[in-house]
Structures are given as C-alpha cells and as structure tokens.
Design an enzyme around this catalytic site. Structure first.
Site, PDB file in Angstrom:
ATOM      1  N   LYS A 117      23.646  31.454  -1.374  1.00 44.66           N
ATOM      2  CA  LYS A 117      24.151  30.071  -1.439  1.00 44.66           C
ATOM      3  C   LYS A 117      25.302  29.855  -0.445  1.00 44.66           C
ATOM      4  O   LYS A 117      25.314  28.877   0.291  1.00 44.66           O
ATOM      5  CB  LYS A 117      24.643  29.735  -2.864  1.00 44.66           C
ATOM      6  CG  LYS A 117      23.573  29.865  -3.935  1.00 44.66           C
ATOM      7  CD  LYS A 117      24.100  29.445  -5.299  1.00 44.66           C
ATOM      8  CE  LYS A 117      25.171  30.345  -5.895  1.00 44.66           C
ATOM      9  NZ  LYS A 117      24.726  31.730  -6.185  1.00 44.66           N
ATOM     10  N   ARG A 125      25.875  24.793 -12.898  1.00 43.59           N
ATOM     11  CA  ARG A 125      25.398  26.057 -13.450  1.00 43.59           C
ATOM     12  C   ARG A 125      24.949  25.906 -14.893  1.00 43.59           C
ATOM     13  O   ARG A 125      24.556  26.883 -15.528  1.00 43.59           O
ATOM     14  CB  ARG A 125      26.546  27.062 -13.429  1.00 43.59           C
ATOM     15  CG  ARG A 125      26.531  28.004 -12.257  1.00 43.59           C
ATOM     16  CD  ARG A 125      27.770  28.862 -12.388  1.00 43.59           C
ATOM     17  NE  ARG A 125      27.591  30.144 -11.785  1.00 43.59           N
ATOM     18  CZ  ARG A 125      27.889  30.405 -10.515  1.00 43.59           C
ATOM     19  NH1 ARG A 125      28.323  29.467  -9.720  1.00 43.59           N
ATOM     20  NH2 ARG A 125      27.744  31.624 -10.064  1.00 43.59           N
ATOM     21  N   ARG A 178      27.691  43.924  -0.439  1.00 39.72           N
ATOM     22  CA  ARG A 178      28.844  43.058  -0.177  1.00 39.72           C
ATOM     23  C   ARG A 178      30.094  43.595  -0.873  1.00 39.72           C
ATOM     24  O   ARG A 178      31.206  43.490  -0.356  1.00 39.72           O
ATOM     25  CB  ARG A 178      28.545  41.634  -0.667  1.00 39.72           C
ATOM     26  CG  ARG A 178      29.611  40.652  -0.225  1.00 39.72           C
ATOM     27  CD  ARG A 178      29.365  39.253  -0.739  1.00 39.72           C
ATOM     28  NE  ARG A 178      29.483  39.203  -2.186  1.00 39.72           N
ATOM     29  CZ  ARG A 178      29.189  38.139  -2.916  1.00 39.72           C
ATOM     30  NH1 ARG A 178      28.736  37.041  -2.328  1.00 39.72           N
ATOM     31  NH2 ARG A 178      29.339  38.154  -4.219  1.00 39.72           N
ATOM     32  N   ARG A 211      35.781  41.366  -4.222  1.00 38.60           N
ATOM     33  CA  ARG A 211      35.534  40.535  -5.405  1.00 38.60           C
ATOM     34  C   ARG A 211      35.429  41.395  -6.652  1.00 38.60           C
ATOM     35  O   ARG A 211      34.706  42.394  -6.679  1.00 38.60           O
ATOM     36  CB  ARG A 211      34.251  39.704  -5.204  1.00 38.60           C
ATOM     37  CG  ARG A 211      34.521  38.427  -4.430  1.00 38.60           C
ATOM     38  CD  ARG A 211      33.289  37.598  -4.193  1.00 38.60           C
ATOM     39  NE  ARG A 211      32.538  37.235  -5.391  1.00 38.60           N
ATOM     40  CZ  ARG A 211      31.623  36.282  -5.431  1.00 38.60           C
ATOM     41  NH1 ARG A 211      31.371  35.572  -4.326  1.00 38.60           N
ATOM     42  NH2 ARG A 211      30.965  36.023  -6.529  1.00 38.60           N
ATOM     43  N   ARG A 264      26.161  38.952 -14.730  1.00 35.96           N
ATOM     44  CA  ARG A 264      26.011  37.651 -14.040  1.00 35.96           C
ATOM     45  C   ARG A 264      24.535  37.251 -13.998  1.00 35.96           C
ATOM     46  O   ARG A 264      24.195  36.085 -14.174  1.00 35.96           O
ATOM     47  CB  ARG A 264      26.570  37.744 -12.612  1.00 35.96           C
ATOM     48  CG  ARG A 264      28.087  37.778 -12.563  1.00 35.96           C
ATOM     49  CD  ARG A 264      28.608  38.396 -11.282  1.00 35.96           C
ATOM     50  NE  ARG A 264      28.369  37.618 -10.087  1.00 35.96           N
ATOM     51  CZ  ARG A 264      28.477  38.106  -8.847  1.00 35.96           C
ATOM     52  NH1 ARG A 264      28.816  39.377  -8.660  1.00 35.96           N
ATOM     53  NH2 ARG A 264      28.245  37.334  -7.806  1.00 35.96           N
TER      54      ARG A 264
HETATM   55  P1  AP5 Z   1      25.971  34.972  -0.468  1.00 37.81           P
HETATM   56  O1  AP5 Z   1      25.665  33.947   0.565  1.00 37.81           O
HETATM   57  O2  AP5 Z   1      27.379  35.358  -0.670  1.00 37.81           O
HETATM   58  O3  AP5 Z   1      25.270  34.600  -1.860  1.00 37.81           O
HETATM   59  P2  AP5 Z   1      25.775  33.658  -3.034  1.00 37.81           P
HETATM   60  O4  AP5 Z   1      24.552  33.077  -3.656  1.00 37.81           O
HETATM   61  O5  AP5 Z   1      26.837  32.722  -2.538  1.00 37.81           O
HETATM   62  O6  AP5 Z   1      26.381  34.766  -3.996  1.00 37.81           O
HETATM   63  P3  AP5 Z   1      27.656  34.712  -4.942  1.00 37.81           P
HETATM   64  O7  AP5 Z   1      27.937  36.094  -5.352  1.00 37.81           O
HETATM   65  O8  AP5 Z   1      28.770  33.939  -4.293  1.00 37.81           O
HETATM   66  O9  AP5 Z   1      27.067  33.873  -6.113  1.00 37.81           O
HETATM   67  P4  AP5 Z   1      27.612  33.625  -7.528  1.00 37.81           P
HETATM   68  O10 AP5 Z   1      26.876  32.420  -7.915  1.00 37.81           O
HETATM   69  O11 AP5 Z   1      27.510  34.791  -8.422  1.00 37.81           O
HETATM   70  O12 AP5 Z   1      29.194  33.469  -7.281  1.00 37.81           O
HETATM   71  P5  AP5 Z   1      30.192  32.226  -7.255  1.00 37.81           P
HETATM   72  O13 AP5 Z   1      31.243  32.530  -6.294  1.00 37.81           O
HETATM   73  O14 AP5 Z   1      29.459  30.952  -7.144  1.00 37.81           O
HETATM   74  O15 AP5 Z   1      25.097  36.260  -0.099  1.00 37.81           O
HETATM   75  C1  AP5 Z   1      25.254  37.462  -0.827  1.00 37.81           C
HETATM   76  C2  AP5 Z   1      25.245  38.641   0.164  1.00 37.81           C
HETATM   77  O16 AP5 Z   1      23.935  38.723   0.747  1.00 37.81           O
HETATM   78  C3  AP5 Z   1      26.216  38.472   1.339  1.00 37.81           C
HETATM   79  O17 AP5 Z   1      26.753  39.716   1.677  1.00 37.81           O
HETATM   80  C4  AP5 Z   1      25.332  37.928   2.466  1.00 37.81           C
HETATM   81  O18 AP5 Z   1      25.819  38.289   3.725  1.00 37.81           O
HETATM   82  C5  AP5 Z   1      23.999  38.596   2.152  1.00 37.81           C
HETATM   83  N1  AP5 Z   1      22.846  37.788   2.543  1.00 37.81           N
HETATM   84  C6  AP5 Z   1      22.661  36.447   2.333  1.00 37.81           C
HETATM   85  N2  AP5 Z   1      21.456  36.051   2.776  1.00 37.81           N
HETATM   86  C7  AP5 Z   1      20.851  37.179   3.266  1.00 37.81           C
HETATM   87  C8  AP5 Z   1      19.582  37.432   3.857  1.00 37.81           C
HETATM   88  N3  AP5 Z   1      18.684  36.458   4.031  1.00 37.81           N
HETATM   89  N4  AP5 Z   1      19.305  38.689   4.237  1.00 37.81           N
HETATM   90  C9  AP5 Z   1      20.211  39.699   4.056  1.00 37.81           C
HETATM   91  N5  AP5 Z   1      21.415  39.535   3.501  1.00 37.81           N
HETATM   92  C10 AP5 Z   1      21.730  38.275   3.109  1.00 37.81           C
HETATM   93  O19 AP5 Z   1      30.787  32.292  -8.745  1.00 37.81           O
HETATM   94  C11 AP5 Z   1      31.587  33.385  -9.145  1.00 37.81           C
HETATM   95  C12 AP5 Z   1      32.024  33.193 -10.590  1.00 37.81           C
HETATM   96  O20 AP5 Z   1      32.858  32.026 -10.698  1.00 37.81           O
HETATM   97  C13 AP5 Z   1      30.915  32.980 -11.617  1.00 37.81           C
HETATM   98  O21 AP5 Z   1      30.344  34.183 -12.069  1.00 37.81           O
HETATM   99  C14 AP5 Z   1      31.672  32.241 -12.714  1.00 37.81           C
HETATM  100  O22 AP5 Z   1      32.461  33.124 -13.459  1.00 37.81           O
HETATM  101  C15 AP5 Z   1      32.615  31.337 -11.922  1.00 37.81           C
HETATM  102  N6  AP5 Z   1      31.996  30.042 -11.611  1.00 37.81           N
HETATM  103  C16 AP5 Z   1      31.680  29.556 -10.367  1.00 37.81           C
HETATM  104  N7  AP5 Z   1      31.121  28.353 -10.447  1.00 37.81           N
HETATM  105  C17 AP5 Z   1      31.034  28.047 -11.776  1.00 37.81           C
HETATM  106  C18 AP5 Z   1      30.499  26.959 -12.494  1.00 37.81           C
HETATM  107  N8  AP5 Z   1      29.919  25.915 -11.854  1.00 37.81           N
HETATM  108  N9  AP5 Z   1      30.580  26.990 -13.843  1.00 37.81           N
HETATM  109  C19 AP5 Z   1      31.149  28.017 -14.496  1.00 37.81           C
HETATM  110  N10 AP5 Z   1      31.664  29.102 -13.878  1.00 37.81           N
HETATM  111  C20 AP5 Z   1      31.608  29.121 -12.514  1.00 37.81           C
HETATM  112 MG    MG Z   2      28.836  32.372  -3.056  1.00 42.46          MG
END
Ligand code: AP5
Ligand code: MG
Length: 193
Positions: free
Chosen positions: A14, A90, A129, A135, A146
């Site tokens: 994402k 979410r 990552r 993180r 997660r």
């Molecule tokens: P990346 O692009 O970082 O993926 P992502 O989907 O953004 O992963 P996140 O870990 O950020 O998702 P998440 O939803 O768990 O975390 P968030 O920060 O939103 O890619 C991942 C890796 O893969 C990278 O190293 C990238 O380089 C690599 N990659 C990407 N595409 C690739 C490809 N095609 N080929 C090879 N490699 C690739 O949320 C964190 C926490 O915050 C949650 O757990 C929760 O506690 C809280 N939170 C956030 N939003 C909410 C909400 N709306 N409601 C409640 N709690 C929330």
């Molecule tokens: Mg992210």
C-alpha cells in the site's frame, strides 16, 4: 478530483504504490500508519496510547483514527487534486465514516484498489523490511497477529466496496513496476468516464 482508497493486507504494498500514485496524479498521501508513527515519534498522548496497540499488532479504536483522519482532510481542503487513503478504512465503520467525511467536504470516493498478495509473500516481505525499518510490528509474532486481525476485522471492508461498485482487485504478487502499471491503467480509464 480523484479520491482513492488503497487497501490490502499488511505488507501488500500500500505504502509503496501510494507514493507512486501520489506523485503521478498529484494526490495527497494520507497513511494512517504514518500519522500514528508520527504521533509516537513526537511522544504525544495519542502516540503513547497508539504505541501500546501497534506493537502488539492490534488496531487503534475507530473513533480515534476517524478523528485524526478527518483533521487531515480538513487541513488539505481546497488545496489538492484529491487524496490517496493508505491503511484506512480498516473496518466497515471506518469505511462508512470515510464516505461521510468526504461528503461533508463536497467530495466522494472514486476508486478502491485491493492489493492482493499471497500470504507467504507478505510474511517474507515484512520480515525483510523488519531488518531495516525499525518498526516495532515487523517481527514474525506481530506480523501473524496483524494478518489474523486483517482476515477477521478488515477483510469484510471488501464487501462494503463491492456492494457500492468501487472495488478493483490488483495483483501484487509481481514487481512494484508491474503493479503500478495495472493501477495506472485503472485510474486512467476511470478519468475518461
Ligand atoms: P509496503 O509498501 O510497506 O506495504 P504496506 O501494505 O504499506 O505494509 P504496512 O506494513 O505498512 O501495512 P500495515 O497495513 O500493516 O501497516 P500500517 O502502517 O498501515 O511494502 C511492504 C514491503 O514489501 C516493503 O519493504 C516494500 O519495499 C516491499 N514491496 C512492496 N511491493 C513489492 C513488490 N511488488 N515486490 C517486492 N517487494 C515489494 O498500520 C500499522 C498499524 O497502525 C496497524 O497495525 C494498526 O495498529 C495501526 N493502524 C493504522 N491504520 C489504522 C486504522 N485505519 N485503524 C486502526 N488502526 C490503524
Ligand atoms: Mg504502509
């Protein structure tokens, strides 16, 4: 005006795709994970509370995250071509709240993009990552939590968007570039309508 939700499991790409989309289409990238990590880095009360939940892989409460996101939408009101929402909604409650917040600001959601990736690949990408991200949630135990929460609480959001005909599946079992090509095609054909 283009408002996009980028959706998918933890590690589905994402954040990576949001940066590319925001750059190409001039959108404001709003990542709720980044907003919360910013609060943690600043040591605010919200940050301290969010940190306890994020490091265990739990979601923060709907009312808190909806309020934080609404503030960001209002901050940018009138000053952008649209938003890319990354990591929000979410829950179905958050999805309904997003439609309401956009409507209050005279906007609506254009597209929802669901990034689909095989589970084993998600885990491999997040573990890789975790070696450099710093993180607190990029370790195997928290990644598994997660993913469980994603399947039980977040995945039903897909049905909400299917029922309102804004759902689009995108495979990201591929390269970053190939995934972005699929997204560009979708956005460009949407803009022609
Ligand atoms: P990346 O692009 O970082 O993926 P992502 O989907 O953004 O992963 P996140 O870990 O950020 O998702 P998440 O939803 O768990 O975390 P968030 O920060 O939103 O890619 C991942 C890796 O893969 C990278 O190293 C990238 O380089 C690599 N990659 C990407 N595409 C690739 C490809 N095609 N080929 C090879 N490699 C690739 O949320 C964190 C926490 O915050 C949650 O757990 C929760 O506690 C809280 N939170 C956030 N939003 C909410 C909400 N709306 N409601 C409640 N709690 C929330
Ligand atoms: Mg992210």
């Amino acid at each position: 005006m283009l408002n996009i939700v980028i959706f998918g499991a933890p590690g589905s790409g994402k954040g990576t795709q949001s940066v590319l989309i925001a750059q190409k289409y001039g959108l404001v990238h709003l990542s709720t994970g980044d907003i919360l990590r910013d609060e943690i880095a600043k040591g605010t009360t919200i940050g301290k509370f969010a940190n306890t939940l994020i490091s265990k892989g739990d979601l923060v409460p709907d009312d808190l995250i909806i309020k934080l996101l609404n503030q960001k939408i209002i901050e940018h009101k009138g000053f952008c071509n649209g938003f890319i929402f990354d990591g929000f909604p979410r829950t179905v409650t958050q999805a309904q709240a997003l439609d309401e917040m956009l409507a209050q600001n005279g906007k609506k959601l254009s597209l929802m993009l669901d990034l689909q990736v095989k589970e084993s690949m998600l885990i491999d990408r997040l573990i890789a990552r975790g070696k450099t991200s710093g993180r607190s949630d990029d370790n195997l135990e928290t990644i598994q939590k997660r993913l469980t929460i994603y399947h039980h609480v977040t995945a039903p959001v897909v049905d909400f968007y299917k029922s309102t005909k804004r759902f689009n599946a995108i495979s990201n079992n591929t390269t970053v570039e190939d995934c972005f090509l699929q997204i560009e095609k979708l956005i460009d054909s949407f803009k022609l309508i």
